[in-house]
Design a protein around this motif. Structure first.
Motif, PDB file in Angstrom:
ATOM      1  N   UNK A 119      -9.035   6.502  11.937  1.00  0.00           N
ATOM      2  CA  UNK A 119      -8.979   7.913  11.546  1.00  0.00           C
ATOM      3  C   UNK A 119      -7.563   8.453  11.625  1.00  0.00           C
ATOM      4  N   UNK A 120      -6.828   8.041  12.679  1.00  0.00           N
ATOM      5  CA  UNK A 120      -5.449   8.500  12.827  1.00  0.00           C
ATOM      6  C   UNK A 120      -4.593   8.048  11.658  1.00  0.00           C
ATOM      7  N   UNK A 121      -4.756   6.798  11.236  1.00  0.00           N
ATOM      8  CA  UNK A 121      -3.991   6.302  10.096  1.00  0.00           C
ATOM      9  C   UNK A 121      -4.368   7.060   8.826  1.00  0.00           C
ATOM     10  N   UNK A 122      -5.656   7.369   8.704  1.00  0.00           N
ATOM     11  CA  UNK A 122      -6.140   8.070   7.512  1.00  0.00           C
ATOM     12  C   UNK A 122      -5.654   9.517   7.469  1.00  0.00           C
ATOM     13  N   UNK A 123      -5.710  10.199   8.617  1.00  0.00           N
ATOM     14  CA  UNK A 123      -5.399  11.630   8.658  1.00  0.00           C
ATOM     15  C   UNK A 123      -3.912  11.926   8.834  1.00  0.00           C
ATOM     16  N   UNK A 142     -14.353   3.476   5.576  1.00  0.00           N
ATOM     17  CA  UNK A 142     -13.249   2.640   5.134  1.00  0.00           C
ATOM     18  C   UNK A 142     -12.449   2.192   6.340  1.00  0.00           C
ATOM     19  N   UNK A 143     -11.531   1.255   6.113  1.00  0.00           N
ATOM     20  CA  UNK A 143     -10.649   0.793   7.182  1.00  0.00           C
ATOM     21  C   UNK A 143      -9.300   0.441   6.573  1.00  0.00           C
ATOM     22  N   UNK A 144      -8.295   0.299   7.423  1.00  0.00           N
ATOM     23  CA  UNK A 144      -6.947   0.011   6.957  1.00  0.00           C
ATOM     24  C   UNK A 144      -6.497  -1.375   7.404  1.00  0.00           C
ATOM     25  N   UNK A 145      -5.773  -2.052   6.534  1.00  0.00           N
ATOM     26  CA  UNK A 145      -5.058  -3.272   6.891  1.00  0.00           C
ATOM     27  C   UNK A 145      -3.586  -3.049   6.560  1.00  0.00           C
ATOM     28  N   UNK A 146      -2.730  -3.781   7.241  1.00  0.00           N
ATOM     29  CA  UNK A 146      -1.303  -3.616   7.037  1.00  0.00           C
ATOM     30  C   UNK A 146      -0.783  -4.731   6.141  1.00  0.00           C
ATOM     31  N   UNK A 147      -0.169  -4.350   5.029  1.00  0.00           N
ATOM     32  CA  UNK A 147       0.458  -5.296   4.113  1.00  0.00           C
ATOM     33  C   UNK A 147       1.936  -4.944   4.033  1.00  0.00           C
ATOM     34  N   UNK A 148       2.781  -5.794   4.618  1.00  0.00           N
ATOM     35  CA  UNK A 148       4.211  -5.492   4.669  1.00  0.00           C
ATOM     36  C   UNK A 148       4.448  -4.250   5.499  1.00  0.00           C
ATOM     37  N   UNK A 149       5.089  -3.244   4.902  1.00  0.00           N
ATOM     38  CA  UNK A 149       5.374  -2.006   5.631  1.00  0.00           C
ATOM     39  C   UNK A 149       4.462  -0.858   5.202  1.00  0.00           C
ATOM     40  N   UNK A 153      -5.933   0.948   2.282  1.00  0.00           N
ATOM     41  CA  UNK A 153      -7.268   1.401   2.653  1.00  0.00           C
ATOM     42  C   UNK A 153      -8.317   0.605   1.892  1.00  0.00           C
ATOM     43  N   UNK A 154      -9.287   0.056   2.620  1.00  0.00           N
ATOM     44  CA  UNK A 154     -10.375  -0.717   2.030  1.00  0.00           C
ATOM     45  C   UNK A 154     -11.683   0.040   2.253  1.00  0.00           C
TER      46      UNK A 154
END
Length: 248
Positions: A119-123, A142-149, A153-154
């Motif tokens: 949620x923190x990454x999203x908001x 949804x959830x987040x993955x880190x690609x490079x820098x 969001x998936x």
């Protein structure tokens, strides 16, 4: 290239530090720092080697966490989560200047920790505040993955298959993209998939779970999607047919 999301933990209670670290590791986050006081926190923050911070508001009984939060959000422009024993209007008003991206209340469930970070990454980009709770897990689809820098969001509605790889889970989407999260398949099913969507994912063999919305037909011992067929083992065939309302 996909990378683990790195987390800095600032918490002065050893018991909570151990629990938070344990849960972060099991969810596949990379703990890059663990500090328990203000003197350690300042150099850890300025090292600037983290993606998100978990920060106790009251370090040793003082509100020093608020000033640290201001450094993280204003100077480094990164998201952080305030850890507190309770969230109320007074706390939100008191911490507003620090601009936390979320709150995590003690005691927390493992799912609430995961949800608070996602949620923190999203908001963060929208300047909103999310209060993590047990019920919030049902609303984050949804959830987040880190690609490079950057963070990608998936949406769980676009996930076709989850495939086990020892302590990792491969996530395959309807576009054919594949992502890897550092969490076992069972932990992913129990804690990471939102509670409201868990019944939509069903295990078909020891290593694979399918999103039922993408199953077009069952042919013998195979579940067929638009682009691929998946083997169904005897252990799981009855529950799959029951989930799909197949009478035979």
């Amino acid at each position: 290239m996909q990378h683990d999301i790195s987390v800095l933990v600032i918490e002065d209670e050893e018991t909570w530090m151990q629990k938070i670290t344990y849960d972060l590791n099991h969810f596949g986050y990379k703990v890059v720092g663990k500090v328990s006081n203000l003197d350690e926190a300042l150099p850890a923050i300025t090292a600037n080697n983290f993606d998100i911070a978990l920060l106790d508001i009251n370090l040793h009984g003082k509100n020093s966490g608020i000033e640290l939060g201001k450094m993280i959000s204003h100077a480094l422009k990164k998201p952080f989560i305030f850890i507190t024993s309770s969230v109320h209007d007074g706390i939100i008003e008191e911490t507003a200047a620090a601009r936390p991206s979320a709150f995590l209340t003690k005691p927390y469930s493992p799912a609430s920790l995961f949800i608070s970070i996602q949620s923190a990454l999203y908001h963060f980009s929208g300047g909103q505040i999310a209060i993590a709770s047990k019920t919030q897990a049902a609303s984050l689809n949804s959830f987040f993955v880190k690609l490079g820098n950057k963070y990608v969001r998936i949406d769980w509605l676009n996930v076709v298959c989850l495939r086990s790889d020892v302590n990792h889970t491969h996530i395959i989407t309807n576009k054919g993209d594949a992502y890897l999260i550092r969490s076992s398949l069972q932990r992913t099913l129990q804690h990471i998939i939102p509670e409201s969507l868990r019944n939509d994912f069903i295990q078909i063999n020891r290593a694979e779970v399918l999103h039922t919305r993408y199953i077009e037909k069952i042919v013998g011992d195979e579940a067929v999607t638009a682009n691929q067929s998946f083997n169904i083992t005897d252990t799981y065939i009855k529950s799959l047919k029951r989930q799909l309302n197949i009478v035979s």
